[in-house]
Design an enzyme around this catalytic site. Structure first.
Site, PDB file in Angstrom:
ATOM      1  N   TYR A 116      81.496  20.036  54.186  1.00  0.00           N
ATOM      2  CA  TYR A 116      82.264  19.244  55.162  1.00  0.00           C
ATOM      3  C   TYR A 116      83.752  19.576  55.053  1.00  0.00           C
ATOM      4  O   TYR A 116      84.433  19.775  56.071  1.00  0.00           O
ATOM      5  CB  TYR A 116      82.021  17.763  54.908  1.00  0.00           C
ATOM      6  CG  TYR A 116      82.758  16.839  55.851  1.00  0.00           C
ATOM      7  CD1 TYR A 116      82.378  16.720  57.184  1.00  0.00           C
ATOM      8  CD2 TYR A 116      83.843  16.074  55.409  1.00  0.00           C
ATOM      9  CE1 TYR A 116      83.055  15.875  58.052  1.00  0.00           C
ATOM     10  CE2 TYR A 116      84.517  15.215  56.266  1.00  0.00           C
ATOM     11  CZ  TYR A 116      84.122  15.124  57.584  1.00  0.00           C
ATOM     12  OH  TYR A 116      84.792  14.282  58.436  1.00  0.00           O
TER      13      TYR A 116
ATOM     14  N   LYS B  66      86.438  20.951  57.934  1.00  0.00           N
ATOM     15  CA  LYS B  66      87.624  20.192  58.337  1.00  0.00           C
ATOM     16  C   LYS B  66      88.908  20.991  58.106  1.00  0.00           C
ATOM     17  O   LYS B  66      89.862  20.867  58.873  1.00  0.00           O
ATOM     18  CB  LYS B  66      87.668  18.863  57.583  1.00  0.00           C
ATOM     19  CG  LYS B  66      86.546  17.890  57.956  1.00  0.00           C
ATOM     20  CD  LYS B  66      86.724  17.304  59.349  1.00  0.00           C
ATOM     21  CE  LYS B  66      85.909  17.936  60.414  1.00  0.00           C
ATOM     22  NZ  LYS B  66      86.112  17.308  61.751  1.00  0.00           N
TER      23      LYS B  66
END
Length: 318
Positions: free
Chosen positions: A185, A189
Site C-alpha cells: 500500500y 501511495k
C-alpha cells in the site's frame, strides 16, 4: 493523528466558490470521502461524473447526490481500475461526450491484507491505486489541458512514508513474498506523489494545476476493517482508535481544497503535497526524488504499452 483531529480547518465547505459551468470526474465516488467530494462539487453547481466499478452503487450515489444538492447534472461513469481495458473504455466514454474537464480527482483507493493481481496481472494495490489512475489521467489529459485552468488531484496518504528502503522496488512488485500488505500500500501511495511530481513537470507552461494530498485517517468501513485485522483480539483498542479518525466530511476537505480553492492558482501551487485541512505538508525523502519520479513514469508507461499496445498513449504524450 491527534494533531489532525484538532487542527484548525484552513478550508471548509462554505469556502468552495460557485463553480457553475465546470465539469468534474471523481473516482471512487460512491462512498467515503469520494461521495462527499462529489456531493460538495455538485452543491456548487459542477457537472459531476461519479466514476466507480459498481453500477448499482454508483447509480445509487448519483441519486443521493442529486437529492441532497438539487443538482441534476450528476452522472455515473463505469470505471474498474482493476482492468486497463475498463479504464480505457471509461475515458473514451467520457471523451465521446465532447465535454470539457476542469477537475479530475483521483480518489479511489485499495487497501487489502492479501496479495492479489489485477485482470492485467499487476499487483492489485499498485495497479488500482497508481497504474489505473496513471492511464485514466493521461487519456483525459488533452481535454484537461484544453479546458484550462483546470486541476488534477491525486489522493495519496501519509502511509507513503512507510515504504521499503528503496522507496518503490519495481522488480519485486509482483512478488507475493517481497513485501507486507502495508508496504505494498505504501509503495502505491508514494507512486501517487511521484506521479504528481513528474506530471507537473510535463505540464510546464500550461494552466493545469496538479497536486497530491494526505486526506487524514478517515473513519470508514474499510479503515475500521483493516484496523480490526491488524489488532485482532484488541477490540477496545480498535474502538478507541476509531474515535480518533476523521469523519468522511472532514476527510474530504483537503482534496476539495486542491480541487476548488482559488489559493491553488493565486499561490501557483503545482506539484505540492497537502495535509489536512488544506495546508502544505512534507513528504518523505522519496516523495521529493525527481529521479525516482521519472523512473516510475517510464515504468508505468512501458507497463501500459505492454498490456494495451504501443499506440494507446500516443495522442496523450504527443
Amino acid at each position: 493523528m491527534l494533531r489532525t483531529i484538532f487542527s484548525k480547518k484552513h478550508y471548509v465547505f462554505n469556502d468552495i466558490p460557485d463553480l457553475s459551468g465546470k465539469v468534474a470526474i471523481v473516482t471512487g465516488a460512491n462512498a467515503g470521502i469520494g461521495i462527499v467530494t462529489a456531493r460538495e462539487l455538485a452543491r456548487k453547481n459542477v457537472h459531476v461524473f461519479v466514476a466507480c466499478r459498481s453500477k448499482e452503487k454508483g447509480e445509487s450515489a448519483v441519486e443521493l447526490i442529486k437529492k441532497e444538492t438539487n443538482n441534476d447534472s450528476v452522472e455515473f461513469l463505469q470505471l474498474d481500475l482493476q482492468s486497463l481495458n475498463s479504464v480505457k473504455n471509461a475515458a473514451e466514454t467520457f471523451l465521446a461526450r465532447k465535454l470539457p474537464l476542469h477537475i479530475l480527482v483521483n480518489n479511489a483507493g485499495m487497501l487489502t491484507q492479501t496479495f492479489g493481481l489485477t485482470q492485467d496481472g499487476i499487483q492489485d494495490q499498485f495497479g488500482v491505486n497508481h497504474i489505473g489512475h496513471f492511464l485514466f489521467t493521461l487519456l483525459l489529459l488533452p481535454t484537461i489541458k484544453a479546458s484550462a485552468p483546470s486541476r488534477i488531484v491525486n489522493v495519496s496518504s501519509i502511509a507513503h512514508k512507510l515504504t521499503p528502503p528503496g522507496g518503490i522496488e519495481f522488480d519485486k512488485l509482483n512478488d507475493p513474498n517481497a513485501h507486507t500488505a502495508f508496504q505494498r500500500y505504501a509503495q502505491s501511495k508514494l507512486a501517487n506523489i511521484l506521479f504528481t511530481i513528474e506530471l507537473n513537470k510535463r505540464l510546464s507552461g500550461t494552466n493545469v494545476y496538479c497536486n497530491s494530498l494526505h486526506p487524514g485517517g478517515i473513519n470508514t468501513e474499510l479503515t475500521t476493517s483493516v484496523l480490526s485485522n491488524w489488532f485482532f483480539g484488541l477490540k477496545p483498542l480498535v474502538s478507541i482508535m476509531s474515535l480518533l479518525l476523521l469523519t468522511p466530511d472532514d476527510g474530504a476537505l483537503t482534496q476539495l481544497y486542491c480541487a476548488t480553492s482559488p489559493e491553488i492558482e493565486e499561490k501557483n501551487y503545482r506539484g505540492k503535497y497537502f495535509e489536512p485541512f488544506g495546508v502544505l505538508g512534507k513528504t518523505s525523502d522519496f516523495g521529493n526524488n525527481e529521479e525516482l519520479a521519472k523512473k516510475l513514469w517510464d515504468y508505468s508507461e512501458n507497463l501500459v504499452k505492454e498490456k494495451l499496445g504501443d499506440d494507446v498513449l500516443s495522442k496523450c504524450l504527443a
